[in-house]
Every structure is written in C-alpha cells, then in structure tokens.
Design a protein around this motif. Structure first.
Motif, PDB file in Angstrom:
ATOM      1  N   LYS A 107       8.822  -4.048  -0.327  1.00  0.00           N
ATOM      2  CA  LYS A 107       7.409  -3.927  -0.413  1.00  0.00           C
ATOM      3  C   LYS A 107       6.873  -2.420  -0.709  1.00  0.00           C
ATOM      4  N   ILE A 108       7.289  -1.667   0.108  1.00  0.00           N
ATOM      5  CA  ILE A 108       7.031  -0.014  -0.178  1.00  0.00           C
ATOM      6  C   ILE A 108       7.180   0.427  -1.501  1.00  0.00           C
ATOM      7  N   HIS A 109       8.426  -0.015  -2.016  1.00  0.00           N
ATOM      8  CA  HIS A 109       8.756   0.430  -3.398  1.00  0.00           C
ATOM      9  C   HIS A 109       7.869  -0.080  -4.153  1.00  0.00           C
ATOM     10  N   GLY A 110       7.598  -1.651  -4.096  1.00  0.00           N
ATOM     11  CA  GLY A 110       6.714  -2.335  -5.112  1.00  0.00           C
ATOM     12  C   GLY A 110       5.502  -1.649  -5.326  1.00  0.00           C
ATOM     13  N   VAL A 111       4.706  -1.025  -4.017  1.00  0.00           N
ATOM     14  CA  VAL A 111       3.503  -0.333  -4.227  1.00  0.00           C
ATOM     15  C   VAL A 111       3.787   0.854  -4.674  1.00  0.00           C
ATOM     16  N   LEU A 112       4.688   1.531  -4.578  1.00  0.00           N
ATOM     17  CA  LEU A 112       4.932   2.997  -5.227  1.00  0.00           C
ATOM     18  C   LEU A 112       5.130   2.601  -6.679  1.00  0.00           C
ATOM     19  N   LEU A 135       2.849   4.251  -9.870  1.00  0.00           N
ATOM     20  CA  LEU A 135       3.633   4.949 -10.822  1.00  0.00           C
ATOM     21  C   LEU A 135       3.428   4.291 -12.146  1.00  0.00           C
ATOM     22  N   ASP A 136       3.425   2.850 -12.410  1.00  0.00           N
ATOM     23  CA  ASP A 136       3.029   2.271 -13.489  1.00  0.00           C
ATOM     24  C   ASP A 136       1.704   2.556 -14.128  1.00  0.00           C
ATOM     25  N   TRP A 137       0.705   2.715 -13.148  1.00  0.00           N
ATOM     26  CA  TRP A 137      -0.477   2.993 -13.653  1.00  0.00           C
ATOM     27  C   TRP A 137      -0.604   4.500 -14.160  1.00  0.00           C
ATOM     28  N   ALA A 138       0.078   5.429 -13.635  1.00  0.00           N
ATOM     29  CA  ALA A 138       0.349   6.859 -14.028  1.00  0.00           C
ATOM     30  C   ALA A 138       0.963   6.941 -15.500  1.00  0.00           C
ATOM     31  N   VAL A 139       1.809   6.005 -15.513  1.00  0.00           N
ATOM     32  CA  VAL A 139       2.451   5.937 -17.011  1.00  0.00           C
ATOM     33  C   VAL A 139       1.474   5.334 -17.986  1.00  0.00           C
ATOM     34  N   LYS A 140       0.589   4.425 -17.760  1.00  0.00           N
ATOM     35  CA  LYS A 140      -0.328   3.875 -18.454  1.00  0.00           C
ATOM     36  C   LYS A 140      -1.403   4.863 -18.758  1.00  0.00           C
ATOM     37  N   ASP A 141      -1.950   5.776 -17.987  1.00  0.00           N
ATOM     38  CA  ASP A 141      -2.480   6.685 -17.986  1.00  0.00           C
ATOM     39  C   ASP A 141      -2.281   7.911 -18.694  1.00  0.00           C
ATOM     40  N   GLY A 142      -1.059   8.051 -19.032  1.00  0.00           N
ATOM     41  CA  GLY A 142      -0.539   9.288 -19.745  1.00  0.00           C
ATOM     42  C   GLY A 142      -0.200  10.432 -18.724  1.00  0.00           C
ATOM     43  N   ARG A 143      -0.189  10.130 -17.576  1.00  0.00           N
ATOM     44  CA  ARG A 143       0.153  11.181 -16.619  1.00  0.00           C
ATOM     45  C   ARG A 143       1.656  11.341 -16.262  1.00  0.00           C
ATOM     46  N   LEU A 144       2.222  10.247 -16.615  1.00  0.00           N
ATOM     47  CA  LEU A 144       3.907  10.195 -16.519  1.00  0.00           C
ATOM     48  C   LEU A 144       4.565   9.673 -17.890  1.00  0.00           C
ATOM     49  N   ALA A 175      10.569   4.547 -10.845  1.00  0.00           N
ATOM     50  CA  ALA A 175      10.769   3.467  -9.480  1.00  0.00           C
ATOM     51  C   ALA A 175      11.353   2.456 -10.279  1.00  0.00           C
ATOM     52  N   VAL A 176      11.257   2.114 -11.740  1.00  0.00           N
ATOM     53  CA  VAL A 176      11.784   1.138 -12.369  1.00  0.00           C
ATOM     54  C   VAL A 176      13.442   1.113 -12.204  1.00  0.00           C
TER      55      VAL A 176
END
Length: 180
Positions: free
Chosen positions: A20-25, A29-38, A43-44
């Motif tokens: 669960k903790i890993h899933g939240v992180l 991080l998925d949002w950060a990738v979509k936003d272009g920050r990563l 975590a994948v």
C-alpha cells in the motif's frame, strides 16, 4: 527504491502495508512523470514482499447450527447461505425461476448491492453464472414461493435487526445488500 521497500519490511511493516505504501508513492511518481518533472518512475517494477497465505476458516456443522438458532426466523436463510456458499448479494438477487427443486440446484445469475441508498443489480462477483447444489433441508425445499420477490431496504433492515441484533461474531451488523 528496492532498498527502501526492503527496509519497510525489516522495520515491521506487513507485506500488505508495504504494498500500500509503495502504491501511494508509485502513484505520486506517476503524476510527476506525467507533469514532466521526472523522466521515468523509479517505483515501477520494484519487487514487493509477498503476503503470507492464510488458511480459510469455515464454520463446522455445530457452529452453523448455533448461528442459525441465534438468527431465529432467519435460521433457514443462514443455513442456506452457509451450505451453498452464496454471497449475501447473490442470495438477495435469487428469483423463483432460479431455484430447481427437482434437481436441488440454484442458478446464480445476478447479484444486488446497495449503493447510496439504491439497489444496484449486476453480475455475480466472478462475472460468471453458476449452479449451486443445495441440501434437502434448505429453505428452497421447505415451501414453494408463490411469487417473485425483489429485495427491499425495509426487508433488509428487518433481517439485520432480527438476525444479527445479538452481536454474533462474523455476521454483518446490517443486512443491506453487501458492498463487497
């Protein structure tokens, strides 16, 4: 990332909690990738600890009998659910035509659940129709229903109050159609 996940387990977090903790992180991080920050999500693909398999616990005949006795007028329903394995929503969705008294089988073709105060009809949890045998002492053989009845909230509430009001462990406090 793998070191962090392993450390969570070593510090006492259960495998399910780690997931669960890993899933939240991972979602953050998925949002950060979509936003272009990563450029990519670290975590994948990280292997997670597997939860220990636990044995299922089933009531024996004497426990079913005690539970049924406590449920009074609904003792036959309790026995029917216990010995067929139907979920509450599947039993609540049964129609007269679903019961074959000759072959002693019940066709499970639908389920009903309550969502925001409204009954929602759908497929059973497995999304597959099945037939289930029942014993001769089930409610289906004790008397033939005279007409098709649709579950209502008031009947569900009465069942909850009368069947489960004694605080028996393992029985939902409300028998509104289940949500799970």
């Amino acid at each position: 990332m793998q070191t962090w996940v392993t450390q969570l387990g070593r510090e006492g977090s259960s495998p399910r909690s780690v997931a669960k903790i890993h899933g939240v992180l991972r979602q953050l991080l998925d949002w950060a990738v979509k936003d272009g920050r990563l450029a990519r999500n670290p975590a994948v693909g990280v292997p997670l600890p597997r939860p220990a398999l636990t044995a299922h616990r089933y009531l024996d005949h004497s426990e079913v009998a005690m539970l049924a006795k406590e449920c009074g007028d609904y003792s036959r329903l309790v026995r029917f659910l216990a010995y067929t394995g139907l979920r509450w929503g599947e039993a609540a969705a049964l129609r007269v035509g679903s019961v074959d008294l000759t072959r002693r089988r019940v066709a499970v073709v639908a389920s009903v659940t309550e969502v925001n105060g409204h009954l929602v009809w759908g497929a059973p949890k497995t999304h597959a129709r099945r037939t289930v045998p029942f014993r001769g002492s089930s409610p289906a053989t004790s008397r033939r229903p005279s007409r098709t009845r649709t579950p209502t909230r008031s009947r569900s509430r009465r069942l909850g109050a009368e069947c489960c009001g004694s605080g028996i462990s393992g029985v939902a406090s409300s028998t509104r159609p289940s949500r799970g």
